[in-house]
Scaffold this active site. Structure first.
Site, PDB file in Angstrom:
ATOM      1  N   SER A 539      12.151  -1.274  11.498  1.00 62.34           N
ATOM      2  CA  SER A 539      13.408  -1.108  10.771  1.00 62.34           C
ATOM      3  C   SER A 539      14.101  -2.470  10.647  1.00 62.34           C
ATOM      4  O   SER A 539      13.541  -3.387  10.059  1.00 62.34           O
ATOM      5  CB  SER A 539      14.282  -0.062  11.467  1.00 62.34           C
ATOM      6  OG  SER A 539      15.336   0.355  10.630  1.00 62.34           O
ATOM      7  N   ASP A 624      10.996   8.110   3.882  1.00 64.99           N
ATOM      8  CA  ASP A 624      11.979   7.363   4.661  1.00 64.99           C
ATOM      9  C   ASP A 624      13.296   7.261   3.886  1.00 64.99           C
ATOM     10  O   ASP A 624      13.323   6.803   2.746  1.00 64.99           O
ATOM     11  CB  ASP A 624      11.444   5.961   4.964  1.00 64.99           C
ATOM     12  CG  ASP A 624      12.207   5.257   6.072  1.00 64.99           C
ATOM     13  OD1 ASP A 624      13.404   5.547   6.240  1.00 64.99           O
ATOM     14  OD2 ASP A 624      11.606   4.423   6.768  1.00 64.99           O
ATOM     15  N   HIS A 659      11.475   7.862   8.400  1.00 59.54           N
ATOM     16  CA  HIS A 659      11.779   6.672   9.188  1.00 59.54           C
ATOM     17  C   HIS A 659      11.273   6.770  10.619  1.00 59.54           C
ATOM     18  O   HIS A 659      10.847   5.780  11.204  1.00 59.54           O
ATOM     19  CB  HIS A 659      13.296   6.448   9.193  1.00 59.54           C
ATOM     20  CG  HIS A 659      13.697   5.064   9.587  1.00 59.54           C
ATOM     21  ND1 HIS A 659      13.394   3.968   8.816  1.00 59.54           N
ATOM     22  CD2 HIS A 659      14.364   4.590  10.671  1.00 59.54           C
ATOM     23  CE1 HIS A 659      13.877   2.874   9.398  1.00 59.54           C
ATOM     24  NE2 HIS A 659      14.453   3.225  10.525  1.00 59.54           N
TER      25      HIS A 659
END
Length: 684
Positions: A539, A624, A659
């Site tokens: 991330s 995501d 995610h």
């Protein structure tokens, strides 16, 4: 696959697209890989080609990957139960049954010997879904109704449902796009936070009465500033409902009597730029964690429901330059405080009447400790959880009056794990500007020889401290001679609020410098071999990976970038993308010229150049919602075009997840095994 049939790396088409702002043009030849609906055949076909190529390149490691997966699963307890807790007449427990991927939530009335009542079996709820994630699980005040939310797509868009626990019947009320829920004290009214269906920004609060048509729900609050996020909760006293409205640097709380759900939420203290605060209520007064007197936060109290200013607030814990106040727990006779000093967490108890203070002490050089679930504020028994690199998660019960501590449960590691076989350390690395950066390390003693492969992990954003924790998966690296390092770089809050502020906005380069300098120094100190240095981040930590491979690619043999945020300028210029507007105070707003050029200077996608890059494994999820799949896809396409080496560059897109990767207790080990196989093979 024989050499005749071997696939070449996919080469994405180039389709010219120009972004222009501030009199500057950016060429984005892979902009076409963006599809918000995730339906375009050409794009899906390209992602599948990348997956097929990754499978081909990883095929020689299939046995290793399978071996790693089996190791990781074998270390898990076949059946796993939480520590039971007692609340309002019931004992509650969650568990994993043998071979099951998801939790079962249950309770027993009065004693643990009473018949079990299944509240929710997530294995049943997950049937026929590729992905399943439970969100909120909230009981009414009388404990006879349950609200729960579920995501079956992996975009963190939750559907709220209700169950009558007296009959076991699911009610007909169904509410979409809910991010938080709380019950009023009348056992029929709930308040929920609604997300914008496009940006996923939580911005509205509605009131719903069970049995009523959802279309008639009353909007009780709407936030019009899209840099703020909205949440809702009930105070410790259960007397008040609180709508908290937060941006990166500013807060406001709205309060309502939980026994009067048809009333109006009113402001506890109006928002003021750069004032962050949060509130709780217990024993007829409000507790406020606030940065009004210093950036590391103080704890103050107020007797007033509405505050024109902070003049009458009384200080319980003053702000300190060397200690960050992270949280607190309110008990009848004791105040439990969670703090952080010198990069380590502190758990401290303070007597509410005498002011006597005691800090819990631990022997590991690096560790994590935090409050466990303590539902009864009138109790003198306090539960906390402790873990370290060498100690599995352990729940203790502390008698606050006598200081007697009792071990309730320690997670088991199946197989031959012996804690004393491993060594953890904390070292301080001097960065190029003279600032010392803490680094936490762990390795297997009998395999440590100063020439080990080393994996360095970091995050470095949003003021998120990188907590230490035991990982049974990481044993698969340590037992093969790896040293594992966590770099507590600037941008996190490991050394207090200033540590965060020195790694954001126009000081973001400090984050990258810290990681690069840590990588060099760990080799000089003998923690890793120069030709076997690996890096990993996900991330915002993936943005870190993308930047350091542009700025110092020669340092790393291999890099794993998971769901990496690599097209920062394009994303932060597009307010239709989830999370964009709420992060202007983190990265800067590129609609302003000085932020634009600064962000452009380190943007991983924009700064890809014709140079040698390390071996790289890049992962993403098609669904995501936080870092859109097209960011890593575009980045890999541009790397393929420009890089001058023959190292591996692999992109794996999970076509069914988002995610957080795969859902379920064991499925995520498939991703970890792939990553570890990639690293271990390169370390040979």
């Amino acid at each position: 696959m024989n050499s005749k049939n071997k696939l070449n790396a996919p080469i994405a088409s180039k389709k010219q697209h120009i972004h222009e702002i501030h009199g500057h043009q950016r060429c984005d030849d892979y902009f076409w890989l963006r599809d918000d609906k995730r339906e375009t055949a050409e794009i899906l076909d390209y992602l599948k080609q990348e997956n097929t190529f990754t499978e081909q390149e990883m095929a020689p490691l299939a046995q290793l990957q399978s071996e790693l997966y089996n190791e990781m699963v074998a270390r898990q307890e076949p059946e796993l139960e939480s520590v039971p807790y007692f609340k309002k007449g019931f004992w509650y427990i969650s568990r994993f049954d043998e071979g099951k991927e998801f939790s079962i939530y249950s309770r027993r009335k009065g004693t643990m010997d009473a018949p079990e009542d299944i509240l929710l079996d997530c294995n049943e709820r997950a049937k026929n879904h590729h992905y399943y994630q439970l969100g909120d699980l909230a009981l009414s005040t009388d404990s006879m109704l349950m609200a729960f939310s579920e995501d079956i797509v992996s975009r963190r868009q939750y559907t709220l449902r209700f169950k009558d626990l007296s009959t076991g019947v699911l009610l007909g009320d169904v509410i979409e796009d809910v991010s938080a829920v709380v019950w009023a004290n009348d056992n029929k009214t709930i308040f929920y936070v609604k997300q914008d269906p496009e940006t996923l920004l939580p911005y509205q609060v509605y009131r719903h009465t069970l049995g009523d048509d959802v279309e008639n729900d009353l909007l009780v609050y709407e936030e019009f500033d899209d840099t703020f996020y909205v949440n809702i909760y009930k105070t410790r006293s259960e007397q008040y409902l609180v709508i908290c409205i937060d941006s990166s640097v500013t807060s406001e709380c709205l309060v309502l009597d939980a026994a009067a759900p048809e009333g109006q939420f009113t402001s506890f203290l109006a928002r003021s730029r750069n004032h962050e605060y949060s509130i709780d209520h217990f024993q007829d007064r409000f507790y406020i964690r606030t940065n009004n007197s210093g950036k590391n936060f103080a704890l103050q109290t107020s007797d007033s429901l509405h505050n024109e200013n902070m003049d009458a607030w009384k200080t319980i814990i003053a702000t300190r330059d060397d200690t960050l106040l992270e949280g607190y727990e309110l008990m009848r006779d004791w105040l439990i405080v969670e703090e952080r000093r010198d990069g380590l967490p502190i758990l401290r108890k303070i007597n509410q009447y005498t002011g006597e203070s005691n800090t819990l002490s631990f022997n590991d050089p690096v560790y994590d400790v935090f409050s466990h679930y303590n539902p009864d504020p009138d109790s003198s028994i306090f539960r906390y959880q402790y873990t370290s690199f060498t100690t599995p998660a352990t729940v203790y019960e502390l008698d606050l009056n006598s200081n007697e501590t009792k071990l309730l449960k320690q997670s088991k590691v199946m197989g031959e794990f012996v804690s004393d076989d491993y060594q953890s350390e904390r070292v301080w690395i001097k960065a190029r500007d003279g600032i010392k950066v803490p680094v936490s390390l762990v390795y297997r003693k009998d395999l440590f020889n100063h020439h080990n492969p080393i994996l360095i992990y970091a995050y470095g954003s949003y003021g998120i401290s990188l907590d230490i924790g035991f990982s049974s998966s990481n044993l698969s690296l340590l037992d093969r001679g790896f040293v594992y390092a966590l770099a507590h770089i600037r941008g996190g809050e490991d050394l207090g609020r200033s540590w965060y502020e020195e790694g954001k906005l126009l000081k973001k380069q400090n984050t990258f410098n810290d990681f690069i300098d840590v990588s060099k120094s760990l080799v000089k100190l003998g923690y890793g071999a120069k030709d076997k240095v690996f890096a990993m981040g996900g991330s915002a930590g993936g943005l870190l990976m993308g930047t350091v491979v542009n700025q110092a690619p020669e340092l790393y043999k291999g890099v794993v970038a998971a769901v990496p945020f690599v097209d920062i300028v394009s994303t932060m210029l597009d307010d239709s993308i989830p999370l964009t507007t709420g992060e202007y105070d983190e990265w800067g707003n590129p609609n302003e010229k000085h932020f634009y050029h600064y962000m452009l200077s380190y943007s991983p996608y924009d700064q890809v150049t014709a140079q040698d890059y390390p071996n790289m494994l890049v992962t993403t999820g098609l669904h995501d919602s936080q870092v859109q799949y097209w960011e890593p896809a575009k980045w890999v396409a541009k790397l393929r075009e420009l890089k001058t080496d023959h190292n591996q560059l692999l992109l794996h897109t999970d076509m069914e997840s988002g995610h957080g990767g795969k859902s379920g207790r064991f499925k995520h080990f498939e991703d970890t095994a792939r990553e570890f196989a990639f690293l271990i093979n390169l370390a040979k």
